[in-house]
Design a protein around this motif. Structure first.
Motif, PDB file in Angstrom:
ATOM      1  N   LEU A 365      45.831  35.735  36.008  1.00  0.00           N
ATOM      2  CA  LEU A 365      46.961  36.205  36.801  1.00  0.00           C
ATOM      3  C   LEU A 365      46.538  36.409  38.246  1.00  0.00           C
ATOM      4  O   LEU A 365      45.540  37.073  38.519  1.00  0.00           O
ATOM      5  CB  LEU A 365      47.494  37.527  36.229  1.00  0.00           C
ATOM      6  N   ARG A 366      47.337  35.853  39.156  1.00  0.00           N
ATOM      7  CA  ARG A 366      47.181  36.103  40.581  1.00  0.00           C
ATOM      8  C   ARG A 366      48.473  36.719  41.092  1.00  0.00           C
ATOM      9  O   ARG A 366      49.564  36.220  40.778  1.00  0.00           O
ATOM     10  CB  ARG A 366      46.862  34.809  41.330  1.00  0.00           C
ATOM     11  N   ALA A 367      48.338  37.810  41.853  1.00  0.00           N
ATOM     12  CA  ALA A 367      49.524  38.525  42.314  1.00  0.00           C
ATOM     13  C   ALA A 367      49.297  39.107  43.693  1.00  0.00           C
ATOM     14  O   ALA A 367      48.160  39.405  44.081  1.00  0.00           O
ATOM     15  CB  ALA A 367      49.882  39.635  41.327  1.00  0.00           C
ATOM     16  N   ASN A 368      50.390  39.290  44.436  1.00  0.00           N
ATOM     17  CA  ASN A 368      50.301  39.949  45.742  1.00  0.00           C
ATOM     18  C   ASN A 368      50.043  41.438  45.579  1.00  0.00           C
ATOM     19  O   ASN A 368      49.329  42.050  46.373  1.00  0.00           O
ATOM     20  CB  ASN A 368      51.589  39.725  46.530  1.00  0.00           C
ATOM     21  N   SER A 369      50.640  42.050  44.548  1.00  0.00           N
ATOM     22  CA  SER A 369      50.398  43.458  44.238  1.00  0.00           C
ATOM     23  C   SER A 369      50.713  43.692  42.773  1.00  0.00           C
ATOM     24  O   SER A 369      51.539  42.991  42.188  1.00  0.00           O
ATOM     25  CB  SER A 369      51.247  44.378  45.116  1.00  0.00           C
ATOM     26  N   ILE A 370      50.034  44.674  42.194  1.00  0.00           N
ATOM     27  CA  ILE A 370      50.246  45.021  40.786  1.00  0.00           C
ATOM     28  C   ILE A 370      50.275  46.542  40.687  1.00  0.00           C
ATOM     29  O   ILE A 370      49.270  47.209  40.959  1.00  0.00           O
ATOM     30  CB  ILE A 370      49.140  44.465  39.873  1.00  0.00           C
ATOM     31  N   ALA A 371      51.414  47.077  40.308  1.00  0.00           N
ATOM     32  CA  ALA A 371      51.535  48.521  40.115  1.00  0.00           C
ATOM     33  C   ALA A 371      51.290  48.837  38.642  1.00  0.00           C
ATOM     34  O   ALA A 371      51.959  48.306  37.764  1.00  0.00           O
ATOM     35  CB  ALA A 371      52.928  48.995  40.524  1.00  0.00           C
ATOM     36  N   VAL A 372      50.302  49.682  38.372  1.00  0.00           N
ATOM     37  CA  VAL A 372      49.993  50.141  37.016  1.00  0.00           C
ATOM     38  C   VAL A 372      50.109  51.662  37.024  1.00  0.00           C
ATOM     39  O   VAL A 372      50.242  52.275  38.084  1.00  0.00           O
ATOM     40  CB  VAL A 372      48.584  49.688  36.580  1.00  0.00           C
ATOM     41  N   PRO A 373      50.109  52.309  35.848  1.00  0.00           N
ATOM     42  CA  PRO A 373      50.296  53.766  35.842  1.00  0.00           C
ATOM     43  C   PRO A 373      49.315  54.488  36.766  1.00  0.00           C
ATOM     44  O   PRO A 373      48.112  54.416  36.604  1.00  0.00           O
ATOM     45  CB  PRO A 373      50.057  54.131  34.375  1.00  0.00           C
ATOM     46  N   GLY A 374      49.858  55.153  37.769  1.00  0.00           N
ATOM     47  CA  GLY A 374      49.041  56.003  38.625  1.00  0.00           C
ATOM     48  C   GLY A 374      48.439  55.349  39.842  1.00  0.00           C
ATOM     49  O   GLY A 374      47.883  56.031  40.703  1.00  0.00           O
ATOM     50  N   MET A 375      48.519  54.016  39.983  1.00  0.00           N
ATOM     51  CA  MET A 375      47.906  53.362  41.136  1.00  0.00           C
ATOM     52  C   MET A 375      48.524  51.994  41.368  1.00  0.00           C
ATOM     53  O   MET A 375      49.206  51.451  40.490  1.00  0.00           O
ATOM     54  CB  MET A 375      46.392  53.242  40.968  1.00  0.00           C
ATOM     55  N   VAL A 376      48.264  51.430  42.544  1.00  0.00           N
ATOM     56  CA  VAL A 376      48.805  50.126  42.906  1.00  0.00           C
ATOM     57  C   VAL A 376      47.669  49.248  43.417  1.00  0.00           C
ATOM     58  O   VAL A 376      46.951  49.617  44.351  1.00  0.00           O
ATOM     59  CB  VAL A 376      49.898  50.248  43.988  1.00  0.00           C
ATOM     60  N   PHE A 377      47.484  48.084  42.813  1.00  0.00           N
ATOM     61  CA  PHE A 377      46.519  47.092  43.268  1.00  0.00           C
ATOM     62  C   PHE A 377      47.165  46.246  44.363  1.00  0.00           C
ATOM     63  O   PHE A 377      48.362  45.957  44.321  1.00  0.00           O
ATOM     64  CB  PHE A 377      46.089  46.170  42.127  1.00  0.00           C
ATOM     65  N   GLY A 378      46.370  45.833  45.315  1.00  0.00           N
ATOM     66  CA  GLY A 378      46.827  44.878  46.310  1.00  0.00           C
ATOM     67  C   GLY A 378      46.658  43.461  45.775  1.00  0.00           C
ATOM     68  O   GLY A 378      46.674  43.222  44.571  1.00  0.00           O
ATOM     69  N   LYS A 379      46.476  42.510  46.678  1.00  0.00           N
ATOM     70  CA  LYS A 379      46.317  41.120  46.283  1.00  0.00           C
ATOM     71  C   LYS A 379      45.118  40.989  45.352  1.00  0.00           C
ATOM     72  O   LYS A 379      44.006  41.391  45.706  1.00  0.00           O
ATOM     73  CB  LYS A 379      46.137  40.244  47.509  1.00  0.00           C
ATOM     74  N   SER A 380      45.348  40.428  44.168  1.00  0.00           N
ATOM     75  CA  SER A 380      44.308  40.449  43.131  1.00  0.00           C
ATOM     76  C   SER A 380      44.297  39.161  42.334  1.00  0.00           C
ATOM     77  O   SER A 380      45.316  38.470  42.192  1.00  0.00           O
ATOM     78  CB  SER A 380      44.528  41.630  42.174  1.00  0.00           C
ATOM     79  N   ASP A 381      43.115  38.855  41.814  1.00  0.00           N
ATOM     80  CA  ASP A 381      42.898  37.723  40.915  1.00  0.00           C
ATOM     81  C   ASP A 381      42.263  38.286  39.654  1.00  0.00           C
ATOM     82  O   ASP A 381      41.112  38.730  39.671  1.00  0.00           O
ATOM     83  CB  ASP A 381      41.992  36.692  41.584  1.00  0.00           C
ATOM     84  N   LEU A 382      43.012  38.271  38.558  1.00  0.00           N
ATOM     85  CA  LEU A 382      42.590  38.951  37.331  1.00  0.00           C
ATOM     86  C   LEU A 382      42.604  37.997  36.151  1.00  0.00           C
ATOM     87  O   LEU A 382      43.370  37.027  36.123  1.00  0.00           O
ATOM     88  CB  LEU A 382      43.527  40.134  37.023  1.00  0.00           C
ATOM     89  N   THR A 383      41.775  38.303  35.160  1.00  0.00           N
ATOM     90  CA  THR A 383      41.806  37.595  33.886  1.00  0.00           C
ATOM     91  C   THR A 383      41.885  38.623  32.765  1.00  0.00           C
ATOM     92  O   THR A 383      41.038  39.509  32.675  1.00  0.00           O
ATOM     93  CB  THR A 383      40.561  36.712  33.688  1.00  0.00           C
TER      94      THR A 383
END
Length: 642
Positions: A365-383
């Motif tokens: 998954l590649r995203a500009n931002s990812i909001a998860v419980p309690g925090m927000v990730f910025g631009k990220s590249d995740l597996t």
């Protein structure tokens, strides 16, 4: 002319006698004749029980009680077809011209077992002695046009087996179909009871003759289920392989999953409680689904990409997805925003991690931002890797707290929930991180470090109370709010104001929710500060001794005023540790008193001895000299000298 009339009369009479004989024949005898004919044409046994009734014109038909039709010799021992009753009718006039127009096929409570293995289907019928490839009789029969005006199966069970394994097994099915002309499309409708209602299927095959010979043909399929529907428009072959445009619309995913046997599975908000997924779909005979040009709208989230799915329990998924701003803040089921504030403690609401069992596989998954419980990730590249209720999230990298994270986080729900991780952070905003994670607002700066952690529990509170692990942190120039070292060192009062430091470093260990540090080092322009103590990650409190030293004071020897930080994170007390100050001052006073006493003793001894004594080592020498001098005087006096 008379002879022609006589011949016709004899033919009609003979036909009438045959018809009359058949009508007068007992049912069991008719059943025997029919079974023999079916055996001769197909090589399979047909067993009819109960009363058998025949009709001849305009429909050549038969109605019977319970019936079974044997399976292919290579297939299972269960019959291919069984039913409580069966009625079949064929257009008699069309049959005389060589066409097979089936007027009706009605079956009550039938069980239809379709099996396929090694390229053969048990529905392929051949006369004994002929092969599927070259049997002349079979070709002759198959070359006749066959149409179907009415097919109705009531309370049916449909079973499909692939190489001996059951691929589909549907019960309580009502099915109807019609194919009125060779050039007309075959239309089929089916209904099946499922939890929450019924599944309705509407299927159209425009070219049934081509489909029946194995040619890839167009297909239109619509499926409506409780909670949603599925649409497909594309091509299909006799093996069930498909390729075309597919759309899945779920207005209530929970209800839809329950309808397909996945009841009890909870889909968090953001992952598709309401969903619309579309794309170019390919389905192969081994149960694999490929989605290309996929668009998935899951609640308020939108993702694009491609996916490969292996149909199994649970499904096996491999996907590559791109998203804009992805909101997964409700994943996990706990509500950290309701109820008391975070200052009152970690949430004790149960964490629902059942979604980890939805599938196995690997999702990039590649995203500009990812909001998860309690925090927000910025631009990220995740597996994200999923394996039997265990999820591993790899970051390469992820943007968080204005910095970057590399490493992985694990959530394991196989035998109770546990979370852990191994992370390396670079240029993290310390204030943003501490406020988000612990509501700590007094420290700011940019930091880097490493963290290994493990927590176990069914609630946020239990996990934080059980945390264990280790790590280290290094911060560049930063600020401590609520503590003014200049005032503290100058006036003994350090509350209020700020302290600007040049660097900070520390290592720590964690056990049972407590973080312990013994080597904090903070460097400032005129001071340095050491720190040691405990930070309660579970209890959300702190007991920490912070010892600044004024490096230029006391002729460069330095003055230290220890500060104890103690209390809850939300409002800790920051006060000079007077005990330490008094101990240090007392130790200095004692040394001063010792020095004064020593000086006075040396002066007294020197006066008495009439000499100058500056060190305790000189007292013995002075006494020796004084004794020698007095002894010498006494001896001279004794001898009568002056």
């Amino acid at each position: 002319m008379k002879w022609l009339i006589r011949i016709l009369f004899l033919v009609v009479a003979a036909f009438g006698l045959v018809i009359g004989a058949l009508l007068l024949m007992p049912g069991d005898k008719l059943a025997t004749i029919l079974a023999e004919q079916v055996k001769a044409q197909t090589g399979r046994d047909l067993e009819l029980t109960g009363e058998v009734r025949l009709s001849f014109w305009p429909v050549l038909g038969m109605e019977t009680g319970p019936v079974t039709f044997a399976n292919a010799p290579w297939a299972g021992s269960e019959p291919m077809l069984s039913a409580q009753s069966l009625a079949v009718g064929v257009d008699a006039s069309a049959l005389l011209s060589g066409d097979i127009r089936i007027k009706k096929v009605l079956a009550d409570s039938p069980v239809l077992r379709l099996e396929r293995a090694n390229g053969r289907g048990n529905w392929e019928l051949h006369q004994p002695g002929s092969s599927p490839e070259s049997g002349a009789s079979a070709q002759a029969v198959e070359s006749r046009p066959v149409t179907l005006e009415r097919l109705e199966l009531s309370n049916a069970r449909l079973i499909y087996l692939e190489n001996g394994a059951v691929s589909m097994d549907f019960a309580n099915v009502d099915l109807s179909a019609r194919w009125p002309d060779v050039t007309a499309p075959m239309e089929m409708q089916a209904s099946m009871s499922v939890p929450g209602g019924a599944v309705e299927v509407d299927l159209t095959i425009p070219d049934l003759p081509a489909f029946s010979t194995g040619v890839v043909t167009p297909l239109e399929l619509g499926l409506t289920a409780p909670g949603g529907d599925i649409q497909f428009s594309g091509r299909v072959n006799l093996a069930g392989e498909m390729d075309g445009k597919a759309t899945v619309t779920a207005k209530d995913t929970h209800k839809m999953l329950a309808a397909f046997g996945q009841g009890g599975v909870t889909v968090p908000k953001g992952l598709g409680q309401v969903a619309n997924v579309s794309g170019q779909m390919t389905y192969t005979q081994d149960g694999r689904i490929s989605l290309r040009d996929m668009i998935a709208v899951l609640d308020h989230n939108r993702l694009e990409g491609e996916a490969d799915i292996q149909i199994s329990d649970p499904p096996q998924i491999t996907a590559r997805l791109d998203a804009g701003d992805l909101d997964l803040s409700d994943v996990g089921g706990s509500d950290t925003s309701s109820g008391g504030s975070q200052a009152e403690g970690w949430s004790k609401a149960p964490i629902d991690a059942s979604f980890l069992a939805l599938a196995n596989g690997r999702i990039r998954l590649r995203a500009n931002s990812i909001a998860v419980p309690g925090m927000v990730f910025g631009k990220s590249d995740l597996t994200l890797s999923l394996d039997r209720s265990r999820a591993v999230l790899e970051m390469h990298p992820a943007t968080l707290f204005s910095g970057q994270l590399n490493g992985q986080v694990v959530a394991n729900n196989r035998n109770g929930l546990s979370v852990g991780g191994n992370l390396t952070a670079n240029n993290i905003d310390i204030n943003e991180a501490l406020v988000t994670l612990g509501d700590i607002k007094r420290l700011s700066g940019k930091g880097s470090g490493h963290l290994e952690f493990l927590g176990v529990g069914l609630t946020e509170d239990q996990i934080m109370q059980s945390l264990s692990g280790k790590g280290h942190i290094e911060v560049g120039k930063g600020v401590i709010s609520g503590l003014d070292l200049d005032r503290l060192m100058g006036q003994g009062k350090g509350s209020g104001g700020t302290t600007v430091f040049n660097s900070l470093s520390a290592s720590f260990t964690m056990k049972d929710g407590d973080l312990t540090n013994n080597d904090l080092l903070m460097k400032l322009d005129n001071f340095r500060a050491d720190g040691a103590g405990r930070i309660g990650l579970g209890a959300r409190d702190i007991d920490y001794l912070f010892t600044p030293v004024a490096l230029r004071a006391n002729s460069g020897q330095g003055i230290s005023v220890p500060v104890r930080i103690k209390g809850p994170w939300s409002n800790p007390s920051i006060k000079p540790d007077l005990t330490k100050v008094i101990e240090a001052a007392a130790e200095g006073k004692v040394k001063e008193l010792e020095g004064d006493a020593k000086k006075k003793v040396l002066e007294k001894v020197g006066k008495e001895l009439d000499t100058t004594v500056t060190d305790t080592d000189q007292i013995e020498d002075a006494l020796k000299d004084k004794l020698e001098e007095e002894a010498k005087k006494g001896l001279l006096k004794l001898l009568g000298g002056d």
